[in-house]
Design a protein around this motif. Structure first.
Motif, PDB file in Angstrom:
ATOM      1  N   MET A  78     -22.127  16.973  -4.725  1.00 39.70           N
ATOM      2  CA  MET A  78     -21.965  16.064  -5.868  1.00 39.70           C
ATOM      3  C   MET A  78     -21.444  14.709  -5.389  1.00 39.70           C
ATOM      4  N   PRO A  79     -21.808  13.631  -6.082  1.00 48.17           N
ATOM      5  CA  PRO A  79     -21.222  12.335  -5.745  1.00 48.17           C
ATOM      6  C   PRO A  79     -19.737  12.340  -6.085  1.00 48.17           C
ATOM      7  N   ASN A  80     -18.932  11.611  -5.317  1.00 51.52           N
ATOM      8  CA  ASN A  80     -17.520  11.436  -5.674  1.00 51.52           C
ATOM      9  C   ASN A  80     -17.389  10.410  -6.789  1.00 51.52           C
ATOM     10  N   ASN A  90     -19.594  13.259 -18.178  1.00 54.38           N
ATOM     11  CA  ASN A  90     -19.011  13.227 -16.813  1.00 54.38           C
ATOM     12  C   ASN A  90     -18.219  11.948 -16.597  1.00 54.38           C
ATOM     13  N   SER A  91     -17.399  11.595 -17.570  1.00 51.55           N
ATOM     14  CA  SER A  91     -16.773  10.273 -17.498  1.00 51.55           C
ATOM     15  C   SER A  91     -15.684  10.196 -16.421  1.00 51.55           C
ATOM     16  N   ASP A  92     -15.313  11.339 -15.848  1.00 58.15           N
ATOM     17  CA  ASP A  92     -14.395  11.301 -14.709  1.00 58.15           C
ATOM     18  C   ASP A  92     -15.120  10.838 -13.436  1.00 58.15           C
ATOM     19  N   ARG A  93     -16.386  11.190 -13.324  1.00 55.81           N
ATOM     20  CA  ARG A  93     -17.163  10.820 -12.135  1.00 55.81           C
ATOM     21  C   ARG A  93     -17.971   9.548 -12.335  1.00 55.81           C
ATOM     22  N   ILE A  94     -18.540   9.372 -13.534  1.00 54.66           N
ATOM     23  CA  ILE A  94     -19.456   8.255 -13.772  1.00 54.66           C
ATOM     24  C   ILE A  94     -18.715   7.079 -14.405  1.00 54.66           C
ATOM     25  N   ALA A 107      -9.515   1.336  -6.315  1.00 51.12           N
ATOM     26  CA  ALA A 107      -8.589   2.175  -7.089  1.00 51.12           C
ATOM     27  C   ALA A 107      -8.814   3.657  -6.790  1.00 51.12           C
ATOM     28  N   ARG A 108     -10.087   4.060  -6.682  1.00 48.49           N
ATOM     29  CA  ARG A 108     -10.387   5.475  -6.386  1.00 48.49           C
ATOM     30  C   ARG A 108      -9.916   5.872  -4.992  1.00 48.49           C
TER      31      ARG A 108
END
Ligand code: ATP
Ligand code: MG
Length: 206
Positions: free
Chosen positions: A128-130, A174-178, A200-201
């Motif tokens: 999965m993408p980070n 998926n608003s945590d990832r996207i 920030a990430r």
């Protein structure tokens, strides 16, 4: 430390390739070892599959052929390019990835999402993408920016609108990832937002 996978998503002409390149150049300038790659393509075999997919003579391509070709390209590219780079601790920036199949083949071509999800997992081994940047824009504006006339670009406005809403649905789920970005802002403004969010990430990870 394992690498970091960043993907760019959105409809044709939303600005993915421009922003992916700017982020790549920014990371390079900061001495962060990174790889810029794209889907479909990014490896010899996958680039050949890309040619079949984008060829406007292939208007009779049926939805499952399209889905399986994207997945074939993704399987090869993930195995050959993305995973080895991540294993070396690199930051991989990929122009389109799993969400594109959910938006285009799922929402756009009405193939079951459960099936697309399952096949995405098979093709990528579950990688999965980070972080995913979704550039949102109306197709009427985005398509005016490009005039390649490839097989997907010449689809109907209704198709592009379905794909756009498919992407927005993915964002809501998926608003945590996207991260959703306004694709109508200037190239520079969007790039600055992307840099800030990336930093920030990374700080959170450290
Ligand atoms: N924010 C922006 N404002 C105005 N023009 C833009 C913006 N972002 C990109 N463009 C221009 O729009 C065109 C398409 O951009 P780009 O190639 O990055 O889109 P894309 O999302 O990669 O498209 P595709 O899905 O077709 O590959 C380019 O000419 C680019 O310079
Ligand atoms: Mg592009």
């Amino acid at each position: 430390m394992p690498g970091f996978l960043i993907t760019f998503e959105g409809i044709e002409g939303c600005g993915k390739s421009v922003q992916a390149k700017l982020l790549y150049e920014h990371l390079q300038s900061k001495g962060i070892s990174s790889v810029l790659t794209r889907e479909p393509g990014g490896s010899d075999i996958s680039e050949r599959i890309r040619e079949i997919l984008l060829d406007r003579r292939h208007l009779d391509m049926v939805p499952y052929t399209e889905l399986f070709l994207y997945l074939a390209s993704r399987a090869q590219h993930t195995q050959e390019v993305i995973k080895p780079a991540l294993a070396q601790g690199k930051t991989v920036i990929c122009d389109r990835y799993i969400d594109a199949s959910l938006a285009y083949q799922g929402e756009g071509r009405s193939i079951s999402r459960a099936l697309v999800n399952q096949l995405n997992k098979t093709a990528t081994g579950g990688l999965m993408p980070n972080l995913t940047f979704l550039l949102d824009i109306e197709p009427e504006i985005a398509l005016k920016r490009i005039e390649r006339g490839d097989r997907l670009e010449i689809e109907s406005m209704e198709f592009h609108n379905r794909v756009r809403s498919g992407y927005l649905k993915l964002y809501r789920e998926n608003s945590d990832r996207i991260v959703l970005l306004d694709g109508t802002k200037s190239i520079k403004q969007i790039h600055n937002e992307i840099k800030d969010i990336f930093e920030a990430r990374m700080m959170k990870l450290e």
